[in-house]
Design a protein around this motif. Structure first.
Motif, PDB file in Angstrom:
ATOM      1  N   GLU A  36       0.725  -1.223  -0.139  1.00  0.00           N
ATOM      2  CA  GLU A  36       0.255   0.001   0.107  1.00  0.00           C
ATOM      3  C   GLU A  36       0.904   1.279   0.060  1.00  0.00           C
ATOM      4  O   GLU A  36       0.309   2.463   0.009  1.00  0.00           O
ATOM      5  CB  GLU A  36      -1.032  -0.148   1.296  1.00  0.00           C
ATOM      6  N   GLY A  37       2.257   1.104  -0.026  1.00  0.00           N
ATOM      7  CA  GLY A  37       2.990   2.133  -0.234  1.00  0.00           C
ATOM      8  C   GLY A  37       3.668   3.053   1.083  1.00  0.00           C
ATOM      9  O   GLY A  37       3.866   3.880   1.133  1.00  0.00           O
ATOM     10  N   ARG A  38       3.448   2.224   2.266  1.00  0.00           N
ATOM     11  CA  ARG A  38       3.711   2.933   3.604  1.00  0.00           C
ATOM     12  C   ARG A  38       5.249   2.450   3.672  1.00  0.00           C
ATOM     13  O   ARG A  38       5.533   1.272   3.777  1.00  0.00           O
ATOM     14  CB  ARG A  38       2.896   2.521   4.527  1.00  0.00           C
ATOM     15  N   ALA A  45       3.416  -2.212  -4.846  1.00  0.00           N
ATOM     16  CA  ALA A  45       2.315  -2.373  -5.637  1.00  0.00           C
ATOM     17  C   ALA A  45       2.626  -1.983  -6.997  1.00  0.00           C
ATOM     18  O   ALA A  45       2.384  -2.526  -7.894  1.00  0.00           O
ATOM     19  CB  ALA A  45       1.072  -1.663  -5.152  1.00  0.00           C
ATOM     20  N   ALA A  46       3.094  -0.851  -7.064  1.00  0.00           N
ATOM     21  CA  ALA A  46       3.734  -0.188  -8.559  1.00  0.00           C
ATOM     22  C   ALA A  46       4.697  -1.241  -9.218  1.00  0.00           C
ATOM     23  O   ALA A  46       4.578  -1.300 -10.352  1.00  0.00           O
ATOM     24  CB  ALA A  46       4.004   1.194  -8.476  1.00  0.00           C
ATOM     25  N   LEU A 159       9.433   4.111 -13.275  1.00  0.00           N
ATOM     26  CA  LEU A 159       8.711   4.613 -12.062  1.00  0.00           C
ATOM     27  C   LEU A 159       9.674   5.657 -11.704  1.00  0.00           C
ATOM     28  O   LEU A 159       9.688   5.892 -10.215  1.00  0.00           O
ATOM     29  CB  LEU A 159       8.616   3.609 -11.058  1.00  0.00           C
ATOM     30  N   ARG A 160      10.441   6.126 -12.667  1.00  0.00           N
ATOM     31  CA  ARG A 160      11.590   7.293 -11.831  1.00  0.00           C
ATOM     32  C   ARG A 160      11.095   8.203 -11.116  1.00  0.00           C
ATOM     33  O   ARG A 160      11.951   8.889 -10.243  1.00  0.00           O
ATOM     34  CB  ARG A 160      12.617   7.583 -13.255  1.00  0.00           C
ATOM     35  N   ARG A 161       9.954   8.663 -11.336  1.00  0.00           N
ATOM     36  CA  ARG A 161       9.388   9.757 -10.646  1.00  0.00           C
ATOM     37  C   ARG A 161       9.137   9.557  -9.069  1.00  0.00           C
ATOM     38  O   ARG A 161       8.647  10.257  -8.201  1.00  0.00           O
ATOM     39  CB  ARG A 161       8.086  10.605 -11.288  1.00  0.00           C
TER      40      ARG A 161
END
Length: 430
Positions: A36-38, A45-46, A159-161
Motif C-alpha cells: 500500500e506504499g507505506r 504495488a507499483a 517509475l523514476r518519478r
C-alpha cells in the motif's frame, strides 16, 4: 559464479505472471502494508504491476541470451543486447568498459544516494561444466542475472518519478575467469559517479521464489601453489607429494545428487560441518626426464586459513630434497558479505515477499568463487542467492555448473520484483 577448485502485495500480482508460465508460487502476506506504499520510497504495488506487464517479454529475452552463450571476454553480442535494452529504457549507457562491459546510469526524480547493481554476462566454457561439456553454455545462470538486471532497470526507469537517487547498472564480462570485476573497477565504474554500495543476485539451488542471504559469509577465494621436484624418481615423488597435499582437504566435491543435496543443507546449518573447511586439488605432472611438478589449487574458510595451509604445503614439500614451492603474492580474496546490509535486505525481503521468502546461510559453498569479492573489498553491499529450483526438479537442475542446470524462469520476475524495490529503498537520501 566461477567454478570449483578445478579451475565451481500482492500475491495475486505475482501469481498472474506465474500463471502465464503454467504454475504458481505460494507467498506469505507479509508484504501487504508495503504494497500500500507505506514505509518505502516506492510502493511495492507499483513495482509488481510493472513486473507483471513485462515478465513475459523478459522470459523471451532470457531465452534469446540463452541461445547465444559467449565465453568469458567474448560477450560482444550480449553486450549489444544489453546496451540496446538500456537505451530503450532511457538510461545513459557506456559500452566497451573492461572489455565488453556495459554501464547504464539511471537517475531518480530527486537527489539521493548512488548504488550499483551488478550482473555478469558471460557463459561457462566446456571445462567449467561439472563432468565436462561439449560447448560454451549458460550453465551458471548469467543469462538470468542479465535479464533480471535489465528488468530492474526497465521498472525503475518507468517509475523514476517515484524514487530518488541514482542506480548504476554494471553488466560485467569475464566473471568465470575472475577477471571482469577487476577490469571494470580499473575502468573507474565505481568512481563516475561515485558508488556508495553495490548489490547482486546469483542463481542458487533453492526453491524458486526463495532467497538465500549470507550475512558474514559468502564464497571462498582461491590460492595456488606450484611445487617443483627433481631427481631420478621425480615423477613418482611428485605423485606422492600430490597425494599428501590433497590429504589436507577437509571436504571433497560431491559425487552424487544426494551428496550435493547434503552440502546445500550443510550451508544452512549453524555451526555445521562447513563452518570451516579446506578444499584442495593437487595434480602431479612430469616435466622432464628427472623433473616434475605438483600444481595445487585450494580454497578455505575463513580466508585467514591461507596462512596455515601455505605452511602445511611448505612443510610437506620440505621432505623432498630439492623441492621448491612458489605461491602468488596474494590469494584471490574471499567474498564476505557485510552483516548489517545483508540483514537489512533480509528484513526488506520478508516484509515485501513474506517470511518464508528468505533462508539464511551459515557457511560458504566450498567449491565456488566470485570476483564480486573485489567490489565488496571496496564498498559495502549484498550478494544474495536467487532460488531457481523448480518443484520436483533434481538438485542438479538448480545448481550452477551442472550439465543439466535448468533454472525455473519464474525466478526472473521474482528477482526483478525484489531488487527493484530494494534498490529504490537504498537510493533514498538520508
Amino acid at each position: 559464479m566461477e567454478r570449483p577448485v578445478e579451475r565451481a502485495l500482492a500475491r495475486r500480482t505475482l501469481l498472474a505472471g506465474a500463471a502465464a508460465a503454467g504454475a504458481g508460487i505460494a507467498w506469505g502476506t507479509g508484504g501487504r502494508a508495503v504494497a500500500e506504499g507505506r514505509g518505502l520510497p516506492l510502493g511495492q504495488a507499483a513495482v509488481d504491476a510493472e513486473v507483471a506487464r513485462r515478465e513475459r517479454g523478459l522470459v523471451e529475452l532470457r531465452r534469446d541470451l540463452h541461445r547465444h552463450p559467449e565465453a568469458p571476454g567474448q560477450e560482444q553480442r550480449t553486450a549489444g543486447v544489453v546496451a540496446r535494452e538500456l537505451r530503450a529504457a532511457g538510461l545513459t549507457v557506456t559500452t566497451g568498459l573492461g572489455g565488453h562491459g556495459v554501464v547504464g546510469v539511471l537517475r531518480g526524480s530527486r537527489p539521493g544516494r548512488t548504488v550499483a547493481y551488478r550482473a555478469d554476462m558471460d557463459a561457462v566454457p566446456p571445462e567449467g561444466i561439472v563432468g565436462g561439456g561439449s560447448a560454451v553454455a549458460h550453465a551458471c545462470g548469467h543469462d538470468i542475472h542479465t535479464t533480471v538486471a535489465i528488468g530492474v532497470a526497465q521498472v525503475l526507469a518507468r517509475l523514476r518519478r517515484q524514487w530518488e537517487g541514482t542506480v548504476v547498472f554494471l553488466f560485467q564480462p569475464a566473471e568465470e575467469a575472475l577477471a571482469g570485476a577487476r577490469a571494470l573497477i580499473d575502468a573507474g565504474v565505481l568512481e563516475r559517479p561515485r558508488v556508495q554500495e553495490i548489490h547482486a543476485l546469483h542463481c542458487g539451488p533453492f526453491p524458486v521464489g526463495q532467497f538465500a542471504v549470507t550475512p558474514g559469509y559468502g564464497l571462498p577465494g582461491q590460492d595456488h601453489a606450484e611445487v617443483s621436484v627433481s631427481g631420478p624418481d621425480a615423477p613418482e615423488a611428485a605423485r606422492r607429494l600430490a597425494t599428501e597435499i590433497g590429504a589436507l582437504a577437509t571436504v571433497t566435491p560431491p559425487q552424487t545428487p544426494a551428496e550435493l543435496a547434503r552440502m546445500v543443507a550443510d550451508v544452512q546449518t549453524p555451526d555445521g560441518p562447513l563452518a570451516r573447511f579446506v578444499a584442495v586439488r593437487a595434480k602431479a605432472q612430469k616435466t622432464g626426464a628427472q623433473e616434475a611438478k605438483v600444481s595445487v589449487s585450494y580454497r578455505c574458510w575463513p580466508q585467514e586459513r591461507y596462512v596455515e595451509v601455505r605452511e602445511d604445503i611448505r612443510r610437506l614439500a620440505k621432505a623432498y630434497p630439492g623441492a621448491g614451492v612458489t605461491f602468488p603474492a596474494e590469494p584471490f580474496p574471499a567474498m564476505v558479505c557485510p552483516e548489517r546490509e545483508t540483514r537489512t535486505l533480509a528484513h526488506h525481503l520478508r516484509r515485501t515477499l513474506g517470511r518464508d521468502a528468505v533462508t539464511e546461510l551459515h557457511a560458504a559453498f566450498p567449491f565456488n568463487g566470485e570476483d564480486f569479492a573485489l567490489y565488496l573489498d571496496r564498498i559495502p553491499g549484498t550478494y544474495t542467492f536467487l532460488g531457481v529450483r523448480a518443484p520436483g526438479a533434481p538438485i542438479t537442475a538448480g545448481y550452477p555448473h551442472y550439465a543439466d542446470f535448468t533454472p525455473d524462469e519464474r525466478a526472473i520476475g521474482v528477482g526483478v520484483r525484489a531488487m527493484a524495490g530494494w534498490l529504490a529503498r537504498r537510493t533514498r537520501g538520508a
